[in-house]
Motif scaffolding. Sequence first.
Motif, PDB file in Angstrom:
ATOM      1  N   PRO A 269       5.239 -11.674  12.167  1.00  0.00           N
ATOM      2  CA  PRO A 269       3.925 -11.667  11.499  1.00  0.00           C
ATOM      3  C   PRO A 269       2.816 -12.253  12.359  1.00  0.00           C
ATOM      4  O   PRO A 269       1.639 -11.961  12.124  1.00  0.00           O
ATOM      5  N   ALA A 270       3.190 -13.077  13.350  1.00  0.00           N
ATOM      6  CA  ALA A 270       2.176 -13.666  14.228  1.00  0.00           C
ATOM      7  C   ALA A 270       1.989 -12.862  15.507  1.00  0.00           C
ATOM      8  O   ALA A 270       1.280 -13.286  16.425  1.00  0.00           O
ATOM      9  N   GLY A 271       2.623 -11.681  15.570  1.00  0.00           N
ATOM     10  CA  GLY A 271       2.570 -10.853  16.774  1.00  0.00           C
ATOM     11  C   GLY A 271       1.238 -10.161  16.960  1.00  0.00           C
ATOM     12  O   GLY A 271       0.282 -10.345  16.189  1.00  0.00           O
ATOM     13  N   GLU A 272       1.189  -9.325  17.989  1.00  0.00           N
ATOM     14  CA  GLU A 272      -0.046  -8.630  18.351  1.00  0.00           C
ATOM     15  C   GLU A 272      -0.471  -7.660  17.252  1.00  0.00           C
ATOM     16  O   GLU A 272       0.343  -6.930  16.681  1.00  0.00           O
ATOM     17  N   THR A 273      -1.777  -7.639  16.967  1.00  0.00           N
ATOM     18  CA  THR A 273      -2.320  -6.666  16.021  1.00  0.00           C
ATOM     19  C   THR A 273      -2.543  -5.335  16.738  1.00  0.00           C
ATOM     20  O   THR A 273      -3.204  -5.285  17.769  1.00  0.00           O
ATOM     21  N   VAL A 274      -1.976  -4.269  16.178  1.00  0.00           N
ATOM     22  CA  VAL A 274      -2.119  -2.944  16.778  1.00  0.00           C
ATOM     23  C   VAL A 274      -3.334  -2.222  16.202  1.00  0.00           C
ATOM     24  O   VAL A 274      -4.169  -1.692  16.938  1.00  0.00           O
ATOM     25  N   VAL A 275      -3.454  -2.185  14.888  1.00  0.00           N
ATOM     26  CA  VAL A 275      -4.576  -1.506  14.223  1.00  0.00           C
ATOM     27  C   VAL A 275      -5.125  -2.422  13.137  1.00  0.00           C
ATOM     28  O   VAL A 275      -4.360  -3.046  12.398  1.00  0.00           O
ATOM     29  N   LEU A 308      -2.279  -4.087  10.793  1.00  0.00           N
ATOM     30  CA  LEU A 308      -0.928  -3.613  11.115  1.00  0.00           C
ATOM     31  C   LEU A 308      -0.483  -4.238  12.432  1.00  0.00           C
ATOM     32  O   LEU A 308      -1.102  -4.038  13.471  1.00  0.00           O
ATOM     33  N   LYS A 309       0.616  -5.000  12.372  1.00  0.00           N
ATOM     34  CA  LYS A 309       1.133  -5.695  13.536  1.00  0.00           C
ATOM     35  C   LYS A 309       2.159  -4.833  14.277  1.00  0.00           C
ATOM     36  O   LYS A 309       2.699  -3.864  13.735  1.00  0.00           O
ATOM     37  N   ARG A 310       2.453  -5.241  15.499  1.00  0.00           N
ATOM     38  CA  ARG A 310       3.469  -4.541  16.295  1.00  0.00           C
ATOM     39  C   ARG A 310       4.828  -4.666  15.599  1.00  0.00           C
ATOM     40  O   ARG A 310       5.240  -5.759  15.203  1.00  0.00           O
ATOM     41  N   GLY A 311       5.515  -3.519  15.447  1.00  0.00           N
ATOM     42  CA  GLY A 311       6.826  -3.515  14.809  1.00  0.00           C
ATOM     43  C   GLY A 311       6.801  -3.574  13.295  1.00  0.00           C
ATOM     44  O   GLY A 311       7.849  -3.634  12.654  1.00  0.00           O
ATOM     45  N   GLN A 312       5.605  -3.499  12.691  1.00  0.00           N
ATOM     46  CA  GLN A 312       5.475  -3.582  11.237  1.00  0.00           C
ATOM     47  C   GLN A 312       5.260  -2.201  10.630  1.00  0.00           C
ATOM     48  O   GLN A 312       4.700  -1.307  11.264  1.00  0.00           O
ATOM     49  N   THR A 313       5.720  -2.030   9.394  1.00  0.00           N
ATOM     50  CA  THR A 313       5.449  -0.812   8.630  1.00  0.00           C
ATOM     51  C   THR A 313       4.660  -1.173   7.387  1.00  0.00           C
ATOM     52  O   THR A 313       5.087  -2.026   6.603  1.00  0.00           O
ATOM     53  N   ILE A 314       3.513  -0.529   7.225  1.00  0.00           N
ATOM     54  CA  ILE A 314       2.759  -0.622   5.978  1.00  0.00           C
ATOM     55  C   ILE A 314       2.975   0.675   5.215  1.00  0.00           C
ATOM     56  O   ILE A 314       2.706   1.765   5.734  1.00  0.00           O
ATOM     57  N   GLY A 315       3.470   0.578   4.001  1.00  0.00           N
ATOM     58  CA  GLY A 315       3.633   1.743   3.134  1.00  0.00           C
ATOM     59  C   GLY A 315       2.386   1.946   2.292  1.00  0.00           C
ATOM     60  O   GLY A 315       1.851   0.984   1.726  1.00  0.00           O
ATOM     61  N   VAL A 316       1.916   3.184   2.219  1.00  0.00           N
ATOM     62  CA  VAL A 316       0.736   3.513   1.404  1.00  0.00           C
ATOM     63  C   VAL A 316       1.194   4.474   0.316  1.00  0.00           C
ATOM     64  O   VAL A 316       1.709   5.563   0.615  1.00  0.00           O
ATOM     65  N   VAL A 317       1.037   4.072  -0.942  1.00  0.00           N
ATOM     66  CA  VAL A 317       1.504   4.886  -2.060  1.00  0.00           C
ATOM     67  C   VAL A 317       0.354   5.161  -3.007  1.00  0.00           C
ATOM     68  O   VAL A 317      -0.665   4.458  -3.014  1.00  0.00           O
ATOM     69  N   GLY A 318       0.521   6.185  -3.821  1.00  0.00           N
ATOM     70  CA  GLY A 318      -0.491   6.581  -4.793  1.00  0.00           C
ATOM     71  C   GLY A 318      -0.307   8.034  -5.146  1.00  0.00           C
ATOM     72  O   GLY A 318       0.398   8.776  -4.456  1.00  0.00           O
ATOM     73  N   GLU A 319      -0.919   8.467  -6.222  1.00  0.00           N
ATOM     74  CA  GLU A 319      -0.795   9.846  -6.658  1.00  0.00           C
ATOM     75  C   GLU A 319      -1.562  10.788  -5.728  1.00  0.00           C
ATOM     76  O   GLU A 319      -2.351  10.342  -4.885  1.00  0.00           O
ATOM     77  N   SER A 320      -1.328  12.078  -5.889  1.00  0.00           N
ATOM     78  CA  SER A 320      -2.096  13.070  -5.137  1.00  0.00           C
ATOM     79  C   SER A 320      -3.582  12.857  -5.383  1.00  0.00           C
ATOM     80  O   SER A 320      -4.017  12.666  -6.522  1.00  0.00           O
ATOM     81  N   GLY A 321      -4.369  12.888  -4.297  1.00  0.00           N
ATOM     82  CA  GLY A 321      -5.799  12.676  -4.429  1.00  0.00           C
ATOM     83  C   GLY A 321      -6.232  11.227  -4.409  1.00  0.00           C
ATOM     84  O   GLY A 321      -7.420  10.922  -4.579  1.00  0.00           O
ATOM     85  N   SER A 322      -5.281  10.314  -4.178  1.00  0.00           N
ATOM     86  CA  SER A 322      -5.631   8.883  -4.173  1.00  0.00           C
ATOM     87  C   SER A 322      -6.322   8.473  -2.887  1.00  0.00           C
ATOM     88  O   SER A 322      -6.939   7.401  -2.820  1.00  0.00           O
ATOM     89  N   ALA A 490      12.631   1.056   1.367  1.00  0.00           N
ATOM     90  CA  ALA A 490      13.617   0.913   2.446  1.00  0.00           C
ATOM     91  C   ALA A 490      12.963   0.724   3.811  1.00  0.00           C
ATOM     92  O   ALA A 490      13.598   0.180   4.721  1.00  0.00           O
ATOM     93  N   LEU A 491      11.700   1.141   3.963  1.00  0.00           N
ATOM     94  CA  LEU A 491      11.067   1.136   5.281  1.00  0.00           C
ATOM     95  C   LEU A 491       9.928   0.129   5.445  1.00  0.00           C
ATOM     96  O   LEU A 491       9.632  -0.284   6.573  1.00  0.00           O
ATOM     97  N   SER A 492       9.272  -0.258   4.361  1.00  0.00           N
ATOM     98  CA  SER A 492       7.984  -0.946   4.476  1.00  0.00           C
ATOM     99  C   SER A 492       8.102  -2.458   4.333  1.00  0.00           C
ATOM    100  O   SER A 492       8.796  -2.964   3.451  1.00  0.00           O
ATOM    101  N   HIS A 493       7.351  -3.170   5.174  1.00  0.00           N
ATOM    102  CA  HIS A 493       7.218  -4.614   5.056  1.00  0.00           C
ATOM    103  C   HIS A 493       6.106  -4.984   4.075  1.00  0.00           C
ATOM    104  O   HIS A 493       6.176  -6.011   3.403  1.00  0.00           O
ATOM    105  N   HIS A 494       5.085  -4.148   4.036  1.00  0.00           N
ATOM    106  CA  HIS A 494       3.890  -4.410   3.240  1.00  0.00           C
ATOM    107  C   HIS A 494       3.514  -3.100   2.543  1.00  0.00           C
ATOM    108  O   HIS A 494       3.703  -2.025   3.109  1.00  0.00           O
ATOM    109  N   VAL A 495       3.005  -3.183   1.318  1.00  0.00           N
ATOM    110  CA  VAL A 495       2.676  -1.979   0.553  1.00  0.00           C
ATOM    111  C   VAL A 495       1.221  -2.041   0.087  1.00  0.00           C
ATOM    112  O   VAL A 495       0.755  -3.078  -0.397  1.00  0.00           O
ATOM    113  N   ILE A 496       0.531  -0.911   0.266  1.00  0.00           N
ATOM    114  CA  ILE A 496      -0.826  -0.724  -0.262  1.00  0.00           C
ATOM    115  C   ILE A 496      -0.753   0.341  -1.351  1.00  0.00           C
ATOM    116  O   ILE A 496      -0.259   1.450  -1.102  1.00  0.00           O
ATOM    117  N   VAL A 497      -1.230   0.027  -2.542  1.00  0.00           N
ATOM    118  CA  VAL A 497      -1.260   0.989  -3.651  1.00  0.00           C
ATOM    119  C   VAL A 497      -2.698   1.468  -3.807  1.00  0.00           C
ATOM    120  O   VAL A 497      -3.609   0.667  -4.036  1.00  0.00           O
TER     121      VAL A 497
END
Length: 534
Positions: A269-275, A308-322, A490-497
């Motif tokens: 979590p303290a690693g390099e910020t990619v985006v 978004l950090k190096r080696g991290q996965t952010i999951g983005v979820v929501g309905e169609s059109g979100s 199964a894949l995400s460290h952090h989730v955005i709804v």
Amino acid sequence: MSHLLEVEDLHVAFRTPSSIVRAVRGVSFTIDKGETLAIVGESGSGKTVTGLSVPQLLPYGTAFHERGSIRLDGQELVGASAGKLQNLRGSRIGLIFQEPMTSLNPLHPIARQIGESLQLHRGLTGRPARERVLELLRLVGLDSAESRLNAYPHQLSGGQRQRVMIAMALANEPDLLIADEPTTALDATIQAQILALLADLRDRLDMALLLITHDLGVVAKAADRVAVMNDGEIVEQGTIDAVLQHPQHLYTRHLVASEPSGTPAPYDPAGETVVETRDLKVHFPITRGILRRTVDYLRAVDGVSATLKRGQTIGVVGESGSGKTTFGLALLRLIESKGPVVFLGRDIQGWKPGDIRPMRRHMQVVFQDPYGSLSPRLTVEEIVGEGLGLHRPELGVEDRRTEVARALAEVGLEPGLLDRLPHELSGGQRQRVSIARAMILDPEFVVLDEPTSALDLSVQAQIVDLLRGLQAKHRTAFLFISHDMKVVRALSHHVIVMRTGKVVEQGPSEEVFERPQDPYTKALLAAAFRLETA
């Protein structure tokens, strides 16, 4: 007692330049009015070929029936005349295909497309046809149906397009409705709505429903009986409870046990910020009148922030059109946006295309539909190696081929596939090729836009394991866009709804899944897991 549809000892084969491929072997089943039979199996099992055999819509010249019988109300369909089959298709047999965007004509409004079937089978034109189209759109629950009559397919969401496809299939009140993967690319809440709609229409119109799917959650929710196919054969069939709760065949047990699981690879979590972005906005103008004046804006992404950090996965979820896909494309600078987009310490917002081109090797994307995103005219070697030609021009022909073979091996594909074309690969193989194309340049950031939604459960699990392994090896930052909650978990460290362009909730994956705070998040999770455990 006679059944509405009777399929007996069906054998279907395909001619190839070098051999005969037997896709369906000895398939037999029946369906009655008011009943739903689900045919379930993985890609290549023969389930879609079986479904297309009923209305005799197999590819002309390459596919043929070796033997067997298909009877609708006692009428033999195998070998029937073209005129007889044309009268049955769209009138007594309705069809819903997997991807409505490719099934609907992009050049015609939806009212005209639904009206074509009414004109052909009922002779309806003009005002009566328009009124019937409007009635059908209301029947399938399309919001603001009257204002949608002149809409084109691209102006509708995925769930809305699927409702239009259902309206087309039901236009002439068929006795049998064949639905081929009707909910595959839809989010959990829309899936639940479509399945409930199909069940309601089946009961109201006393139809028989042949449901073709790879999703056991859909089978459990929607079907009365299930037939499990593997390698062209039905290996087990019976009631839902009997087959899913007490599977007898080894392959059925494999299907029931196959689902994405596990946890994402750890990251620092303290690693390099990619985006990083703050208050990112994407607003599309809404124009009206002859002069196309801007009267308002569609706020597709409205103030979203993420790091978004190096080696991290952010999951983005929501309905169609979100707005989740639009958000991913904005981070890649593939569409215009407002707000900083800081990539590896540099704000690339506002950069000209020529300036940003060298950065493209460090940011890649894997799309939802591997077949649509791979050129049908290029070989696997040409597709995967295309980026090398632009970003590593110093490589010779043999060195490039070696690099492509290495990338294929990394995603679990044999070098023997180098000279294959996309249509010669399975869905899972095509998605692995898409991942190899993205990873061959060793990018720092990859947007994964629904990369598992069109895949079988067992293949989904394989792709999830593959992505986890690649991320652990390369420490790539992933933005993972999906409607499949189990895959996200199964894949995400952090989730955005997201909902209607805004973030309604975000946080560590475990916290969002175990203790959701927003009612919308709770509804998404309830729909997803109710569908899977139904």
